[in-house]
Design a protein around this motif. Structure first.
Motif, PDB file in Angstrom:
ATOM      1  N   ALA A  82       0.856  -1.188   0.000  1.00 38.20           N
ATOM      2  CA  ALA A  82       0.000   0.000   0.000  1.00 38.20           C
ATOM      3  C   ALA A  82       0.893   1.239   0.000  1.00 38.20           C
ATOM      4  O   ALA A  82       1.811   1.346   0.814  1.00 38.20           O
ATOM      5  N   PHE A  83       0.608   2.160  -0.913  1.00 36.74           N
ATOM      6  CA  PHE A  83       1.432   3.358  -1.070  1.00 36.74           C
ATOM      7  C   PHE A  83       0.541   4.592  -1.135  1.00 36.74           C
ATOM      8  O   PHE A  83      -0.623   4.523  -1.519  1.00 36.74           O
ATOM      9  N   ARG A  84       1.127   5.719  -0.786  1.00 32.58           N
ATOM     10  CA  ARG A  84       0.408   6.990  -0.825  1.00 32.58           C
ATOM     11  C   ARG A  84       1.373   8.064  -1.293  1.00 32.58           C
ATOM     12  O   ARG A  84       2.534   8.102  -0.884  1.00 32.58           O
ATOM     13  N   TYR A  85       0.885   8.948  -2.148  1.00 33.22           N
ATOM     14  CA  TYR A  85       1.656  10.123  -2.547  1.00 33.22           C
ATOM     15  C   TYR A  85       0.847  11.347  -2.182  1.00 33.22           C
ATOM     16  O   TYR A  85      -0.306  11.491  -2.598  1.00 33.22           O
ATOM     17  N   ASP A  86       1.428  12.225  -1.386  1.00 31.73           N
ATOM     18  CA  ASP A  86       0.752  13.453  -0.981  1.00 31.73           C
ATOM     19  C   ASP A  86       1.121  14.553  -1.960  1.00 31.73           C
ATOM     20  O   ASP A  86       2.288  14.952  -2.051  1.00 31.73           O
ATOM     21  N   CYS A  87       0.125  15.034  -2.689  1.00 29.56           N
ATOM     22  CA  CYS A  87       0.348  16.056  -3.716  1.00 29.56           C
ATOM     23  C   CYS A  87       0.759  17.399  -3.128  1.00 29.56           C
ATOM     24  O   CYS A  87       1.534  18.128  -3.730  1.00 29.56           O
ATOM     25  N   MET A  88       0.236  17.747  -1.946  1.00 32.24           N
ATOM     26  CA  MET A  88       0.518  19.052  -1.344  1.00 32.24           C
ATOM     27  C   MET A  88       1.914  19.098  -0.718  1.00 32.24           C
ATOM     28  O   MET A  88       2.653  20.043  -0.896  1.00 32.24           O
ATOM     29  N   LYS A  89       2.264  18.077   0.043  1.00 32.50           N
ATOM     30  CA  LYS A  89       3.526  18.090   0.779  1.00 32.50           C
ATOM     31  C   LYS A  89       4.656  17.415   0.012  1.00 32.50           C
ATOM     32  O   LYS A  89       5.792  17.423   0.454  1.00 32.50           O
ATOM     33  N   GLU A  90       4.320  16.791  -1.104  1.00 34.50           N
ATOM     34  CA  GLU A  90       5.272  16.138  -1.989  1.00 34.50           C
ATOM     35  C   GLU A  90       6.130  15.101  -1.269  1.00 34.50           C
ATOM     36  O   GLU A  90       7.351  15.183  -1.249  1.00 34.50           O
ATOM     37  N   TYR A  91       5.483  14.130  -0.684  1.00 35.86           N
ATOM     38  CA  TYR A  91       6.221  13.002  -0.159  1.00 35.86           C
ATOM     39  C   TYR A  91       5.506  11.701  -0.504  1.00 35.86           C
ATOM     40  O   TYR A  91       4.311  11.655  -0.724  1.00 35.86           O
ATOM     41  N   PHE A  92       6.294  10.650  -0.568  1.00 36.58           N
ATOM     42  CA  PHE A  92       5.855   9.316  -0.927  1.00 36.58           C
ATOM     43  C   PHE A  92       5.848   8.475   0.341  1.00 36.58           C
ATOM     44  O   PHE A  92       6.763   8.578   1.155  1.00 36.58           O
TER      45      PHE A  92
END
Length: 170
Positions: A82-92
């Motif tokens: 399971a992975f997540r990319y945060d568009c606002m804070k730019e972290y994976f």
């Protein structure tokens, strides 16, 4: 004299009726608890593998989430990829999830999930760890291979999200 006796009998009958009704409702719930689970597993299978699950969250951050090969056996589910990319804070983020799915209807289940997280800052290479916890509802579409999760999560920020998944169940 007869009216006092009638009132007493009527009061006793109401009390007895309430007690019998409460007992009948309790017995009905206990008897049908297994039926709901059976209906859910008959419709969705005792186990399920979802190949790909995509989703978007909204809240303190705006994560794009994806899971590869999520595996469920009865009520227990794990999503190790399971992975997540945060568009606002730019972290994976890698965040393996362990969930408990509780059937509540033929196509619906409520779930809770927990798991660790490992955050990697895309720009600076900063690595940090945290945890994630979620609660939500799962709807299994009329097709055997599709379901959606509607959830509230805490992963360092509060998030409301929706996912859609494709897979197979048996």
């Amino acid at each position: 004299m007869a009216s006092d006796l009638d009132k007493t009998l009527e009061s006793l009958n109401k009390k007895q009726y309430k007690e019998q009704s409460a007992l009948a409702n309790k017995n009905y719930r206990l008897a049908n608890k297994g039926k709901v689970r059976s209906l859910y597993y008959d419709h969705n299978g005792d186990w399920q593998v979802s190949c790909l699950k995509l989703g978007m969250g909204f809240g303190s951050d705006f994560p794009f989430c994806f899971e590869i090969v999520t595996f469920r056996v009865k009520m227990f589910e794990s999503a190790l990829l399971a992975f997540r990319y945060d568009c606002m804070k730019e972290y994976f983020v890698w965040e393996p999830q362990f969930r408990l799915n509780i059937p509540v209807a033929e196509r619906w289940a409520i779930f809770t999930g927990v798991g660790p997280t490992l955050c990697i800052d895309v720009g600076g290479g900063d690595v940090s760890g945290w945890f994630t916890a979620s609660v939500g509802a799962r709807f299994n579409w009329g097709f055997d291979n599709f379901f959606s999760d509607f959830y509230f999560a805490y992963n360092g920020d509060l998030v409301v999200g929706v996912n859609i998944a494709i897979g197979g169940g048996w």
